[in-house]
Design a protein around this motif. Structure first.
Motif, short mmCIF file in Angstrom:
data_model
loop_
_atom_site.label_atom_id
_atom_site.label_comp_id
_atom_site.label_asym_id
_atom_site.label_seq_id
_atom_site.Cartn_x
_atom_site.Cartn_y
_atom_site.Cartn_z
N UNK A 104 0.83 -1.22 0.00
CA UNK A 104 0.00 0.00 0.00
C UNK A 104 0.86 1.27 0.00
N UNK A 105 2.10 1.15 0.47
CA UNK A 105 2.94 2.34 0.65
C UNK A 105 3.68 2.70 -0.64
N UNK A 106 3.43 3.91 -1.13
CA UNK A 106 4.09 4.36 -2.37
C UNK A 106 5.61 4.26 -2.27
N UNK A 107 6.16 4.73 -1.13
CA UNK A 107 7.63 4.77 -1.02
C UNK A 107 8.20 3.34 -1.06
N UNK A 108 7.45 2.38 -0.52
CA UNK A 108 7.92 0.99 -0.52
C UNK A 108 7.96 0.46 -1.95
N UNK A 109 6.94 0.80 -2.73
CA UNK A 109 6.89 0.31 -4.11
C UNK A 109 8.00 0.96 -4.95
N UNK A 110 8.29 2.22 -4.67
CA UNK A 110 9.37 2.91 -5.40
C UNK A 110 10.70 2.21 -5.11
N UNK A 111 10.98 1.94 -3.84
CA UNK A 111 12.28 1.30 -3.52
C UNK A 111 12.33 -0.13 -4.06
N UNK A 112 11.20 -0.85 -3.94
CA UNK A 112 11.17 -2.23 -4.45
C UNK A 112 11.51 -2.25 -5.94
N UNK A 113 10.88 -1.34 -6.69
CA UNK A 113 11.07 -1.34 -8.14
C UNK A 113 12.49 -0.95 -8.52
N UNK A 114 13.10 -0.06 -7.75
CA UNK A 114 14.49 0.33 -8.05
C UNK A 114 15.43 -0.83 -7.77
N UNK A 115 15.13 -1.60 -6.74
CA UNK A 115 15.98 -2.75 -6.40
C UNK A 115 17.37 -2.34 -5.95
N UNK A 116 17.47 -1.18 -5.29
CA UNK A 116 18.78 -0.71 -4.80
C UNK A 116 18.73 -0.69 -3.27
N UNK A 117 19.75 -1.29 -2.65
CA UNK A 117 19.76 -1.43 -1.19
C UNK A 117 21.09 -0.94 -0.62
N UNK A 118 21.00 -0.36 0.58
CA UNK A 118 22.22 0.11 1.25
C UNK A 118 23.00 -1.08 1.80
N UNK A 119 24.25 -0.81 2.15
CA UNK A 119 25.07 -1.85 2.77
C UNK A 119 24.40 -2.37 4.04
N UNK A 120 23.76 -1.46 4.78
CA UNK A 120 23.07 -1.84 6.02
C UNK A 120 21.93 -2.83 5.72
N UNK A 121 21.15 -2.50 4.69
CA UNK A 121 20.01 -3.38 4.34
C UNK A 121 20.52 -4.75 3.87
N UNK A 122 21.59 -4.73 3.09
CA UNK A 122 22.17 -6.00 2.62
C UNK A 122 22.70 -6.80 3.81
N UNK A 123 23.34 -6.08 4.74
CA UNK A 123 23.94 -6.73 5.91
C UNK A 123 22.90 -7.42 6.78
N UNK A 124 21.63 -6.98 6.69
CA UNK A 124 20.57 -7.60 7.48
C UNK A 124 20.02 -8.83 6.76
N UNK A 125 20.81 -9.84 6.58
CA UNK A 125 20.26 -11.12 6.14
C UNK A 125 20.71 -11.63 4.79
N UNK A 126 21.30 -10.76 3.92
CA UNK A 126 21.67 -11.32 2.61
C UNK A 126 23.00 -12.06 2.74
N UNK A 127 23.08 -13.34 2.30
CA UNK A 127 24.32 -14.11 2.48
C UNK A 127 25.48 -13.49 1.69
N UNK A 128 26.58 -13.25 2.40
CA UNK A 128 27.75 -12.61 1.80
C UNK A 128 28.24 -13.39 0.58
N UNK A 129 28.19 -14.74 0.66
CA UNK A 129 28.74 -15.55 -0.44
C UNK A 129 27.89 -15.46 -1.71
#
Ligand SMILES: C[S@@+](CC[C@H](N)C(=O)[O-])C[C@H]1O[C@@H](n2cnc3c(N)ncnc32)[C@H](O)[C@@H]1O
Length: 276
Positions: free
Chosen positions: A148-173
């Motif tokens: 429902x949140x416009x800002x969430x859909x904008x970020x989802x569509x861009x597919x760009x994440x900060x190092x902090x967001x990546x660090x929260x769960x994305x496997x380094x390997x």
């Protein structure tokens, strides 16, 4: 600026009508802290005025819902649902699909309802890639993320994440396999983006036009809803599931006492639901 009890009631009613999110009187601080920046930006004199303006101003109404909704999420959130997806749900569905003749046998539709900023959608896409490897090219896979949140859909569509967001769960390997560096951020690679679509959808409203799904993730959104809205949501999702389909809800959620349309199933202590 302090929110008065009658202003709290007006705004809580407004948010509930528009999004289903229930805010009781204990949420005064949450409303204040999330709406104060909007009140300042728009130079509005009071929370009551914010409410009356929002009744006539759709953009302002969207900004209120955007500010109030909790977008907390992360890659591989709770981990177990993605192991369940990889080792049980996808293999079972792929087996069920392969018995169907023609192109229908190779198409897979997945919905992340209330996908927030997209991490759930890209986690599903990575899980599929890891499971299927090069055989993924034989499938027509569509993963749709809605929120429902416009800002969430904008970020989802861009597919760009900060190092902090990546660090929260994305496997380094797996990072460089699925992301490319973009300044100090990380951008999802085109092969993931090609499988994903994002749309603004309010789960209180009809979503039948999205079509049928093999798998639906609807995690950590119905917890904010009233019991009747929760029941309605999961029953309308049932109508969108293919007969062999699976529903995954949040780790603290249950459909017990909500609806009897689903069969509760367990696999290695993880829970998912199929249609009765
Ligand atoms: C806590 S996040 C959950 C994100 C993800 N599913 C997860 O579990 O990590 C809840 C999301 O629900 C969305 N939301 C709240 N009410 C909604 C509604 N009526 N329709 C669609 N999305 C809604 C919010 O904008 C927020 O992004």
């Amino acid at each position: 600026m302090k929110i008065a009890p009658d202003e709290l009631q007006l705004l809580a009613g407004f948010v509930h009508d528009r999004s289903g999110i229930v805010l009781d009187s204990s949420k005064a601080y949450l409303l204040e802290s999330r709406l104060a920046p909007l009140v300042r930006e728009k130079n509005i004199a009071s929370y009551r005025d914010l409410y009356t303006h929002a009744l006539r101003d759709a953009e302002l109404a969207n900004r209120i819902i955007d500010a109030i909704s909790t977008n907390e999420t992360s890659f591989f959130r709770d981990q177990r649902p993605f192991e369940l997806l990889k080792f049980k749900i996808l293999p079972d569905i792929i087996d069920a699909l392969s018995s169907r003749p023609g192109p229908a046998g190779k198409s897979l539709n997945i919905w992340s309802a209330a996908c927030s900023t997209g991490q759930e959608v890209y986690t599903i896409a990575v899980t599929l890639h890891e499971l299927l490897g090069s055989a993924i090219s034989q499938y027509r896979i569509k993963i749709i993320g809605t929120d429902i949140a416009d800002s969430a859909i904008v970020q989802s569509s861009r597919g760009v994440y900060s190092q902090f967001e990546i660090g929260r769960g994305f496997p380094q390997n797996l990072l460089r396999k699925y992301f490319v560096a973009d300044g100090t951020n990380w951008r999802v690679r085109d092969e993931l983006r090609a499988m994903t679509f994002f749309r603004k959808i309010n789960l209180l409203e009809p979503f039948g036009s999205l079509g049928k799904f093999d798998i639906v993730f609807c995690r950590n959104v119905a917890i904010y809803f009233s019991q009747p809205n929760r029941k309605s949501l999961f029953e309308r999702i049932a109508a969108q599931l293919n007969p062999h389909g699976a529903l995954i809800i949040g780790s603290t959620e249950s459909l017990f006492g909500v609806t009897d349309r689903y069969l509760r199933r367990e696999y290695h202590n993880s829970v998912f639901y199929s249609l009765k």
